[in-house]
Design a protein around this motif. Structure first.
Motif, PDB file in Angstrom:
ATOM      1  N   UNK A 154      -0.254   1.288 -12.982  1.00  0.00           N
ATOM      2  CA  UNK A 154       1.035   1.937 -13.173  1.00  0.00           C
ATOM      3  C   UNK A 154       0.926   3.118 -14.136  1.00  0.00           C
ATOM      4  N   UNK A 155       1.812   4.082 -13.963  1.00  0.00           N
ATOM      5  CA  UNK A 155       1.938   5.195 -14.883  1.00  0.00           C
ATOM      6  C   UNK A 155       3.405   5.591 -14.970  1.00  0.00           C
ATOM      7  N   UNK A 156       3.753   6.298 -16.043  1.00  0.00           N
ATOM      8  CA  UNK A 156       5.130   6.746 -16.208  1.00  0.00           C
ATOM      9  C   UNK A 156       5.113   8.115 -16.854  1.00  0.00           C
ATOM     10  N   UNK A 157       6.145   8.888 -16.581  1.00  0.00           N
ATOM     11  CA  UNK A 157       6.241  10.225 -17.141  1.00  0.00           C
ATOM     12  C   UNK A 157       7.512  10.366 -17.960  1.00  0.00           C
ATOM     13  N   UNK A 158       7.347  10.778 -19.195  1.00  0.00           N
ATOM     14  CA  UNK A 158       8.476  11.019 -20.093  1.00  0.00           C
ATOM     15  C   UNK A 158       8.989  12.436 -19.851  1.00  0.00           C
ATOM     16  N   UNK A 159      10.274  12.545 -19.541  1.00  0.00           N
ATOM     17  CA  UNK A 159      10.903  13.843 -19.330  1.00  0.00           C
ATOM     18  C   UNK A 159      12.075  13.951 -20.293  1.00  0.00           C
ATOM     19  N   UNK A 160      11.849  14.702 -21.377  1.00  0.00           N
ATOM     20  CA  UNK A 160      12.866  14.772 -22.426  1.00  0.00           C
ATOM     21  C   UNK A 160      14.121  15.490 -21.959  1.00  0.00           C
ATOM     22  N   UNK A 161      13.956  16.550 -21.175  1.00  0.00           N
ATOM     23  CA  UNK A 161      15.118  17.329 -20.740  1.00  0.00           C
ATOM     24  C   UNK A 161      16.015  16.526 -19.812  1.00  0.00           C
ATOM     25  N   UNK A 162      15.420  15.639 -19.028  1.00  0.00           N
ATOM     26  CA  UNK A 162      16.200  14.811 -18.120  1.00  0.00           C
ATOM     27  C   UNK A 162      16.415  13.410 -18.660  1.00  0.00           C
ATOM     28  N   UNK A 163      15.962  13.162 -19.862  1.00  0.00           N
ATOM     29  CA  UNK A 163      16.051  11.848 -20.514  1.00  0.00           C
ATOM     30  C   UNK A 163      15.670  10.730 -19.545  1.00  0.00           C
ATOM     31  N   UNK A 165       0.811  -1.224   0.000  1.00  0.00           N
ATOM     32  CA  UNK A 165       0.000   0.000   0.000  1.00  0.00           C
ATOM     33  C   UNK A 165       0.849   1.281   0.000  1.00  0.00           C
ATOM     34  N   UNK A 166       2.163   1.160   0.000  1.00  0.00           N
ATOM     35  CA  UNK A 166       3.024   2.339  -0.110  1.00  0.00           C
ATOM     36  C   UNK A 166       3.186   2.701  -1.575  1.00  0.00           C
ATOM     37  N   UNK A 167       3.548   3.969  -1.856  1.00  0.00           N
ATOM     38  CA  UNK A 167       3.841   4.358  -3.242  1.00  0.00           C
ATOM     39  C   UNK A 167       5.230   3.875  -3.650  1.00  0.00           C
ATOM     40  N   UNK A 168       5.446   3.739  -4.955  1.00  0.00           N
ATOM     41  CA  UNK A 168       6.754   3.301  -5.438  1.00  0.00           C
ATOM     42  C   UNK A 168       7.107   4.034  -6.731  1.00  0.00           C
ATOM     43  N   UNK A 169       8.399   4.273  -6.911  1.00  0.00           N
ATOM     44  CA  UNK A 169       8.914   4.833  -8.156  1.00  0.00           C
ATOM     45  C   UNK A 169      10.117   4.020  -8.578  1.00  0.00           C
ATOM     46  N   UNK A 170      10.097   3.528  -9.798  1.00  0.00           N
ATOM     47  CA  UNK A 170      11.235   2.811 -10.376  1.00  0.00           C
ATOM     48  C   UNK A 170      11.842   3.728 -11.432  1.00  0.00           C
ATOM     49  N   UNK A 171      13.135   3.972 -11.298  1.00  0.00           N
ATOM     50  CA  UNK A 171      13.770   4.995 -12.117  1.00  0.00           C
ATOM     51  C   UNK A 171      14.442   4.431 -13.366  1.00  0.00           C
ATOM     52  N   UNK A 172      14.312   5.190 -14.454  1.00  0.00           N
ATOM     53  CA  UNK A 172      14.885   4.786 -15.734  1.00  0.00           C
ATOM     54  C   UNK A 172      15.390   6.026 -16.452  1.00  0.00           C
ATOM     55  N   UNK A 173      16.636   5.981 -16.885  1.00  0.00           N
ATOM     56  CA  UNK A 173      17.206   7.020 -17.736  1.00  0.00           C
ATOM     57  C   UNK A 173      17.656   6.394 -19.051  1.00  0.00           C
ATOM     58  N   UNK A 174      17.541   7.148 -20.130  1.00  0.00           N
ATOM     59  CA  UNK A 174      17.949   6.616 -21.420  1.00  0.00           C
ATOM     60  C   UNK A 174      18.929   7.575 -22.089  1.00  0.00           C
ATOM     61  N   UNK A 175      19.597   7.052 -23.082  1.00  0.00           N
ATOM     62  CA  UNK A 175      20.530   7.844 -23.869  1.00  0.00           C
ATOM     63  C   UNK A 175      20.275   7.556 -25.337  1.00  0.00           C
ATOM     64  N   UNK A 176      20.062   8.638 -26.104  1.00  0.00           N
ATOM     65  CA  UNK A 176      19.850   8.472 -27.532  1.00  0.00           C
ATOM     66  C   UNK A 176      20.059   9.803 -28.223  1.00  0.00           C
ATOM     67  N   UNK A 177      20.587   9.764 -29.423  1.00  0.00           N
ATOM     68  CA  UNK A 177      20.814  10.988 -30.184  1.00  0.00           C
ATOM     69  C   UNK A 177      19.621  11.335 -31.066  1.00  0.00           C
ATOM     70  N   UNK A 178      18.636  10.435 -31.112  1.00  0.00           N
ATOM     71  CA  UNK A 178      17.447  10.670 -31.928  1.00  0.00           C
ATOM     72  C   UNK A 178      16.210  10.416 -31.064  1.00  0.00           C
ATOM     73  N   UNK A 179      15.061  10.711 -31.649  1.00  0.00           N
ATOM     74  CA  UNK A 179      13.827  10.486 -30.904  1.00  0.00           C
ATOM     75  C   UNK A 179      13.624   8.991 -30.671  1.00  0.00           C
TER      76      UNK A 179
END
Lengths: 113, 114
Positions: A63-72, A16-30
């Motif tokens: 589940x939900x996720x948020x795309x953050x382009x500036x922070x990749x 019943x607690x909230x959770x965040x699983x972190x993911x960063x990516x690296x790419x030179x294109x979309x």
């Protein structure tokens, strides 16, 4: 080529607690971004995907996720976890031009009673 | 609901033996993928087919691994001879032409080489 870093190899959390699983990516294109869940000795099941448009993406099982382009970043969140959410979670990135999908190393989510 | 089928689910073999895995994608899916997932890691692409043609096999160890999809439907992945380091989960996935980015995975074959 694109790559993915999952910042936490293991995340223990109480039920019943909230959770965040972190993911960063690296790419030179979309890119397209995905989160998959894998239960023991099973294949991968798609939780949600970001292709374009709204940066907040809702998936299955609350589940939900948020795309953050500036922070990749493409972090996965759930406001209240259940015991049944215990599994391995994989973040993945692909390039639309060649469908080359790369996976992170995975985050083991353990939900404790 | 349509699913990707794989067999066998588990396989134990001795090193230097031959082993084969089978995959039947979702009906109508033109693109088929074979991935290898080492314990504690994410899947890594071995080979990608578009219908019966290989699109990408750059990460397939061709000295011992082979893959075929003769009629553009089901596929077989073979290892000969198997080595201890081949112990892993072998996953098959498929995607449709209209949504090639969305891959559907089978349950996998867990290979143990002794």
């Amino acid at each position: 080529a694109q790559s993915v870093t999952q910042l936490d190899s293991q995340v223990p959390v109480f039920e019943e607690a909230p959770v965040e699983l972190r993911c960063n990516y690296s790419s030179s294109v979309s890119v397209y971004l995905f989160w998959y869940v894998q239960y023991p000795n099973q294949g991968l099941q798609l939780l949600l995907k970001y292709l374009s448009g709204s940066t907040l993406v809702k998936g299955i099982n609350g589940f939900e996720a948020e795309f953050n382009k500036s922070q990749t970043s493409f972090h996965l969140r759930k406001p209240s976890v259940h015991i049944s959410d215990t599994a391995e979670y994989f973040c993945a990135v692909s390039q639309p031009v060649n469908n080359d999908m790369r996976f992170g190393a995975g985050t083991r989510l353990t939900v404790k009673p | 609901e349509a699913e990707v089928a794989q067999s066998p689910r588990y396989k134990i073999t001795e090193k230097s033996q031959a082993v084969a895995f089978w995959c039947d994608p979702i009906s109508g899916h033109a693109t088929l993928y074979w991935y290898r997932q080492i314990l504690g890691q994410g899947p890594e692409l071995l080979v990608q087919f578009q219908d019966e043609s290989v699109v990408d096999d750059s990460q397939l160890p061709k000295d011992r691994f082979s893959a075929e999809r003769l009629k553009g439907v089901d596929s077989t992945l073979k290892i000969q001879p198997a080595e201890l380091g081949d112990s892993a989960m072998y996953l098959c996935a498929s995607s449709s032409t209209s949504a090639v980015y969305e891959q559907y995975f089978g349950p996998g074959t867990r290979l143990t080489v002794t």
